[in-house]
Design a protein around this motif. Structure first.
Motif, short mmCIF file in Angstrom:
data_model
loop_
_atom_site.label_atom_id
_atom_site.label_comp_id
_atom_site.label_asym_id
_atom_site.label_seq_id
_atom_site.Cartn_x
_atom_site.Cartn_y
_atom_site.Cartn_z
N TYR A 185 -29.06 -44.75 19.27
CA TYR A 185 -28.58 -43.86 20.31
C TYR A 185 -27.23 -44.35 20.84
N GLN A 186 -26.30 -43.41 20.95
CA GLN A 186 -25.01 -43.67 21.57
C GLN A 186 -24.87 -42.74 22.78
N SER A 187 -24.11 -43.19 23.78
CA SER A 187 -24.00 -42.45 25.04
C SER A 187 -22.58 -41.95 25.24
N PHE A 188 -22.47 -40.74 25.77
CA PHE A 188 -21.18 -40.09 25.97
C PHE A 188 -21.13 -39.50 27.38
N SER A 189 -20.01 -39.69 28.05
CA SER A 189 -19.85 -39.22 29.42
C SER A 189 -19.80 -37.70 29.49
N LEU A 190 -20.44 -37.16 30.53
CA LEU A 190 -20.38 -35.73 30.83
C LEU A 190 -19.90 -35.55 32.26
N MET B 204 -26.39 -24.13 21.01
CA MET B 204 -26.75 -24.55 22.36
C MET B 204 -25.76 -25.62 22.85
N THR B 205 -25.35 -25.50 24.13
CA THR B 205 -24.40 -26.44 24.72
C THR B 205 -25.01 -27.16 25.92
N VAL B 206 -24.27 -28.13 26.43
CA VAL B 206 -24.70 -28.87 27.62
C VAL B 206 -24.96 -27.89 28.77
N LEU B 207 -24.04 -26.97 28.99
CA LEU B 207 -24.18 -26.00 30.08
C LEU B 207 -25.44 -25.16 29.92
N ASP B 208 -25.74 -24.74 28.71
CA ASP B 208 -26.94 -23.94 28.48
C ASP B 208 -28.19 -24.67 28.96
N VAL B 209 -28.30 -25.95 28.58
CA VAL B 209 -29.51 -26.70 28.90
C VAL B 209 -29.60 -27.00 30.40
N VAL B 210 -28.46 -27.33 31.01
CA VAL B 210 -28.47 -27.59 32.46
C VAL B 210 -28.89 -26.33 33.22
N ASP C 277 -15.40 -26.22 38.20
CA ASP C 277 -14.01 -25.92 37.83
C ASP C 277 -13.87 -25.11 36.55
N GLY C 278 -14.97 -24.92 35.83
CA GLY C 278 -14.88 -24.21 34.57
C GLY C 278 -14.19 -25.01 33.48
N ASP C 279 -14.12 -26.32 33.65
CA ASP C 279 -13.51 -27.20 32.65
C ASP C 279 -14.58 -27.53 31.61
N MET C 280 -14.42 -27.02 30.41
CA MET C 280 -15.44 -27.16 29.37
C MET C 280 -15.16 -28.30 28.39
N SER C 281 -14.31 -29.24 28.78
CA SER C 281 -13.93 -30.31 27.85
C SER C 281 -15.12 -31.20 27.48
N THR C 282 -16.14 -31.30 28.34
CA THR C 282 -17.32 -32.07 27.98
C THR C 282 -18.55 -31.19 27.81
N ASN C 283 -18.34 -29.89 27.66
CA ASN C 283 -19.46 -28.98 27.40
C ASN C 283 -19.74 -28.97 25.90
N TYR C 284 -20.28 -30.09 25.42
CA TYR C 284 -20.46 -30.28 23.99
C TYR C 284 -21.57 -29.40 23.42
N ARG C 285 -21.42 -29.06 22.16
CA ARG C 285 -22.50 -28.42 21.44
C ARG C 285 -23.57 -29.48 21.15
N LEU C 286 -24.81 -29.10 21.30
CA LEU C 286 -25.90 -30.05 21.20
C LEU C 286 -26.52 -30.05 19.81
N GLU D 189 -14.11 -39.32 21.52
CA GLU D 189 -14.89 -39.93 20.46
C GLU D 189 -16.19 -39.17 20.19
N MET D 190 -16.38 -38.05 20.87
CA MET D 190 -17.60 -37.28 20.69
C MET D 190 -17.64 -36.66 19.30
N PRO D 191 -18.66 -36.95 18.49
CA PRO D 191 -18.70 -36.39 17.13
C PRO D 191 -19.04 -34.91 17.17
N PRO D 192 -18.22 -34.05 16.57
CA PRO D 192 -18.55 -32.62 16.54
C PRO D 192 -19.87 -32.40 15.82
#
Length: 212
Positions: A172-177, A141-147, A185-194, A30-33
């Motif tokens: 504000y809406q919240s989305f799991s990371l 910028m992505t989640v990984l970049d900021v972390v 693991d290199g699983d980027m399924s929740t590495n959303y663009r910010l 449900e994460m909006p692109p």
């Protein structure tokens, strides 16, 4: 494995499922692109420098900083509310007001130093990261970049329960990371663009969840 141990493992699993179900977080599906969300037109904010040009009236043209009360001062007009208005909207209001003093004024307004945008267009990362901080948004910028910019997560981070908070339609809406999947693991399924205004929260491990 003893029956007590099995019971304890089962209890932890049930608690984990219960907490996840009650958390109210939306699934990754449900994460909006970011590319599909429209960018709001720029609104003038406190601290912005605006250049006001009145055609054929250089004495009325000026470059001025929006005061903390949201106003600017204009010759002939006095104080004018600028905060929260689009540049073209402010230009129309100034044009209408000056028409009482000069014939057919033509006013243009440009934001030459969008200082307020510096705070509106930032990404925040809080909680169990090495260096919680607010960073300037950059396209792509992505989640990984900021972390990574925050120095990574701490040993006490509940990396599978991180959350991305995003303002959508004024709320504000919240989305799991799953930072563990991203970092380990290199699983980027929740590495959303910010997007500007996003907040990443990394909670602390908890004993009752079996994370310690």
């Amino acid at each position: 494995m003893t029956s007590f141990t099995l019971m304890r493992v089962g209890l932890i699993a049930v608690l984990g499922l219960f907490i996840t179900a009650c958390s109210g977080l939306q699934s990754s599906a449900e994460m909006p692109p970011a590319s599909e969300l429209e960018t709001d037109p720029y609104e003038i904010g406190v601290g912005d420098t605006v250049a006001i040009h009145v055609w054929r009236n250089p004495e009325l043209s000026q470059s001025i900083v929006v005061r903390p009360d949201g106003y600017i001062s204009m010759p002939l007009m006095g104080d004018v509310k600028a905060e929260g208005k689009k540049p073209e909207q402010l230009a129309i209001e100034i044009d209408d007001a000056l028409s009482e003093f000069i014939r057919t004024p033509e006013v243009t307004v440009m934001v030459t130093n969008p200082l307020s945008k510096e705070f509106r267009n930032r990404i925040r990362v809080t909680g169990q990261v090495a260096s919680p901080q607010s960073v300037a948004f950059q396209p792509g910028m992505t989640v990984l970049d900021v972390v990574l910019m925050a120095g990574g997560i701490t040993d006490f981070a509940a990396d599978r329960r991180a959350v991305l908070h995003r303002q959508i339609e004024g709320e504000y809406q919240s989305f799991s990371l799953n930072l563990e999947a991203i970092l380990t693991d290199g699983d980027m399924s929740t590495n959303y663009r910010l997007q500007p205004g996003d907040v990443i929260s990394v909670p602390r491990k908890q004993l009752f969840r079996g994370e310690l």
